[in-house]
Structures are given as C-alpha cells and as structure tokens.
Design a protein around this motif. Structure first.
Motif, PDB file in Angstrom:
ATOM      1  N   GLY A  63      -4.255  -9.856   1.698  1.00 19.71           N
ATOM      2  CA  GLY A  63      -2.767 -10.125   2.126  1.00 19.71           C
ATOM      3  C   GLY A  63      -1.740 -10.063   0.767  1.00 19.71           C
ATOM      4  O   GLY A  63      -1.559  -9.291   0.210  1.00 19.71           O
ATOM      5  N   TRP A  64      -1.011 -11.370   0.693  1.00 20.02           N
ATOM      6  CA  TRP A  64       0.127 -11.660  -0.115  1.00 20.02           C
ATOM      7  C   TRP A  64      -0.037 -13.195  -0.617  1.00 20.02           C
ATOM      8  O   TRP A  64      -0.539 -13.847   0.166  1.00 20.02           O
ATOM      9  CB  TRP A  64       1.357 -11.433   0.632  1.00 20.02           C
ATOM     10  CG  TRP A  64       1.631  -9.919   1.170  1.00 20.02           C
ATOM     11  CD1 TRP A  64       1.205  -9.695   2.452  1.00 20.02           C
ATOM     12  CD2 TRP A  64       2.200  -8.991   0.626  1.00 20.02           C
ATOM     13  NE1 TRP A  64       1.393  -8.253   2.460  1.00 20.02           N
ATOM     14  CE2 TRP A  64       2.078  -8.024   1.464  1.00 20.02           C
ATOM     15  CE3 TRP A  64       2.937  -8.769  -0.736  1.00 20.02           C
ATOM     16  CZ2 TRP A  64       2.742  -6.553   1.255  1.00 20.02           C
ATOM     17  CZ3 TRP A  64       3.414  -7.591  -0.946  1.00 20.02           C
ATOM     18  CH2 TRP A  64       3.395  -6.366   0.001  1.00 20.02           C
ATOM     19  N   THR A  65       0.201 -13.090  -1.671  1.00 24.87           N
ATOM     20  CA  THR A  65       0.546 -14.468  -2.432  1.00 24.87           C
ATOM     21  C   THR A  65       1.916 -14.440  -2.932  1.00 24.87           C
ATOM     22  O   THR A  65       2.512 -13.706  -3.647  1.00 24.87           O
ATOM     23  CB  THR A  65      -0.408 -14.724  -3.442  1.00 24.87           C
ATOM     24  OG1 THR A  65      -1.762 -14.627  -3.378  1.00 24.87           O
ATOM     25  CG2 THR A  65      -0.236 -16.129  -4.312  1.00 24.87           C
ATOM     26  N   LEU A  66       2.719 -15.663  -2.622  1.00 28.31           N
ATOM     27  CA  LEU A  66       4.108 -15.766  -2.822  1.00 28.31           C
ATOM     28  C   LEU A  66       4.330 -17.167  -3.286  1.00 28.31           C
ATOM     29  O   LEU A  66       3.659 -18.259  -3.006  1.00 28.31           O
ATOM     30  CB  LEU A  66       5.121 -15.823  -1.686  1.00 28.31           C
ATOM     31  CG  LEU A  66       4.877 -14.159  -0.749  1.00 28.31           C
ATOM     32  CD1 LEU A  66       3.747 -14.913   0.460  1.00 28.31           C
ATOM     33  CD2 LEU A  66       6.131 -13.996   0.114  1.00 28.31           C
ATOM     34  N   THR A  89       0.187 -18.255   0.863  1.00 31.71           N
ATOM     35  CA  THR A  89      -0.541 -17.133   1.118  1.00 31.71           C
ATOM     36  C   THR A  89      -0.129 -16.319   2.565  1.00 31.71           C
ATOM     37  O   THR A  89      -0.068 -17.267   3.667  1.00 31.71           O
ATOM     38  CB  THR A  89      -1.896 -17.347   0.799  1.00 31.71           C
ATOM     39  OG1 THR A  89      -2.316 -18.499   2.007  1.00 31.71           O
ATOM     40  CG2 THR A  89      -2.246 -17.827  -0.570  1.00 31.71           C
ATOM     41  N   CYS A  90      -0.214 -14.973   2.687  1.00 30.60           N
ATOM     42  CA  CYS A  90      -0.201 -14.595   3.893  1.00 30.60           C
ATOM     43  C   CYS A  90      -1.096 -13.470   4.262  1.00 30.60           C
ATOM     44  O   CYS A  90      -1.607 -13.088   3.250  1.00 30.60           O
ATOM     45  CB  CYS A  90       1.299 -14.018   4.072  1.00 30.60           C
ATOM     46  SG  CYS A  90       2.672 -14.828   3.822  1.00 30.60           S
ATOM     47  N   ASP A  91      -1.284 -13.224   5.318  1.00 29.08           N
ATOM     48  CA  ASP A  91      -2.611 -12.073   5.552  1.00 29.08           C
ATOM     49  C   ASP A  91      -1.785 -10.694   5.300  1.00 29.08           C
ATOM     50  O   ASP A  91      -0.631 -10.666   5.184  1.00 29.08           O
ATOM     51  CB  ASP A  91      -3.061 -12.217   7.052  1.00 29.08           C
ATOM     52  CG  ASP A  91      -2.228 -12.027   8.204  1.00 29.08           C
ATOM     53  OD1 ASP A  91      -0.980 -11.794   8.033  1.00 29.08           O
ATOM     54  OD2 ASP A  91      -2.385 -12.634   9.343  1.00 29.08           O
ATOM     55  N   LEU A  92      -2.562  -9.679   5.797  1.00 33.75           N
ATOM     56  CA  LEU A  92      -2.092  -8.254   5.628  1.00 33.75           C
ATOM     57  C   LEU A  92      -0.814  -8.062   6.563  1.00 33.75           C
ATOM     58  O   LEU A  92       0.210  -7.162   6.254  1.00 33.75           O
ATOM     59  CB  LEU A  92      -3.221  -7.317   5.996  1.00 33.75           C
ATOM     60  CG  LEU A  92      -4.286  -7.238   4.630  1.00 33.75           C
ATOM     61  CD1 LEU A  92      -5.188  -6.411   5.250  1.00 33.75           C
ATOM     62  CD2 LEU A  92      -3.745  -6.781   3.451  1.00 33.75           C
ATOM     63  N   GLN A  93      -0.687  -8.785   7.565  1.00 33.67           N
ATOM     64  CA  GLN A  93       0.413  -8.550   8.479  1.00 33.67           C
ATOM     65  C   GLN A  93       1.569  -9.481   8.207  1.00 33.67           C
ATOM     66  O   GLN A  93       2.836  -9.394   8.896  1.00 33.67           O
ATOM     67  CB  GLN A  93      -0.119  -8.842   9.794  1.00 33.67           C
ATOM     68  CG  GLN A  93      -0.906  -7.774  10.670  1.00 33.67           C
ATOM     69  CD  GLN A  93      -2.265  -7.452   9.986  1.00 33.67           C
ATOM     70  OE1 GLN A  93      -2.907  -8.624   9.629  1.00 33.67           O
ATOM     71  NE2 GLN A  93      -2.893  -6.581   9.785  1.00 33.67           N
ATOM     72  N   GLY A  94       1.350 -10.269   7.255  1.00 36.20           N
ATOM     73  CA  GLY A  94       2.581 -11.146   6.879  1.00 36.20           C
ATOM     74  C   GLY A  94       2.667 -12.478   7.503  1.00 36.20           C
ATOM     75  O   GLY A  94       3.772 -13.332   7.310  1.00 36.20           O
TER      76      GLY A  94
END
Length: 118
Positions: A63-66, A89-94
């Motif tokens: 996913g994402w790391t911010l 952290t977020c999954d692929l769908q945000g």
C-alpha cells in the motif's frame, strides 16, 4: 479472392476480458493525492488532532507509507506549539491500517541532529 473477413474475433485487444479486468482494477486504485487526503482525514478522526501536512509518502508492495505532521498541543506564541510526526500505513485502496508517533517537537525548532530534518 481474399480469404480474410472482418469478424468480431479479429477486434483489437482493448476489448479483451483481460483488458477490461485491468481497467476495472485501475479504477479501484486511488490516486496519490486521494491517498494523502484520506490518510490525513482518517488520522485526524482517530486522534482528534489536526493533521497539518504530509511530509513524505511512498508506495509499497502492500500500500502506502506516509509521514503526517500533526498539531498536538497549541501554545502561545504559535512557535512554541507542539507538533508530532506520525508514520501512517495505508492499504492499496488508501484506507489507514496503522499509525505511530515517531517524533515530537516544537514548531519553532529545527532538528539539526537528524538527516533531512526528520
């Protein structure tokens, strides 16, 4: 006489089932800006604090790391207010899957000990 004809089987690959599946999957993936906005909103809802900005973000396998900068404590003058950096952290769908505070600091102070000011 030519042995070719224009049949529906000879149409371009853009109408193939694989192409349609890929197009549908692409529609489910949010843009980076949508992920950033959603992560800020979700973190603010969960913590009850103002998420001021996103200082970094990265796409990962999962996913994402911010890094999100949050106003934790308002002080007067404003340069003395306490901010914190949260790693989210977020999954692929945000959708937010987790967060943790990694740093706390006064707004008016630069962190000269860490590379990149982090």
């Amino acid at each position: 006489m030519s042995n070719t004809s224009n049949t529906s089987g000879s149409q371009s690959s853009s109408n193939s089932p694989k192409s349609k599946q890929k197009d549908a999957a692409d529609e489910d993936v949010p843009s980076p800006m949508e992920v950033l906005r959603n992560a800020r909103t979700q973190l603010a809802e969960l913590t009850g604090m103002v998420a001021e900005s996103v200082s970094s973000f990265e796409r990962t396998e999962d996913g994402w790391t911010l890094q999100i900068e949050v106003l934790e404590l308002v002080r007067v003058p404003d340069t003395m207010s306490l901010l914190a950096s949260y790693e989210a952290t977020c999954d692929l769908q945000g959708e937010l899957t987790g967060y943790r505070r990694v740093r706390r600091y006064e707004r008016g102070r630069a962190d000269s000990n860490r590379p990149g000011g982090r």
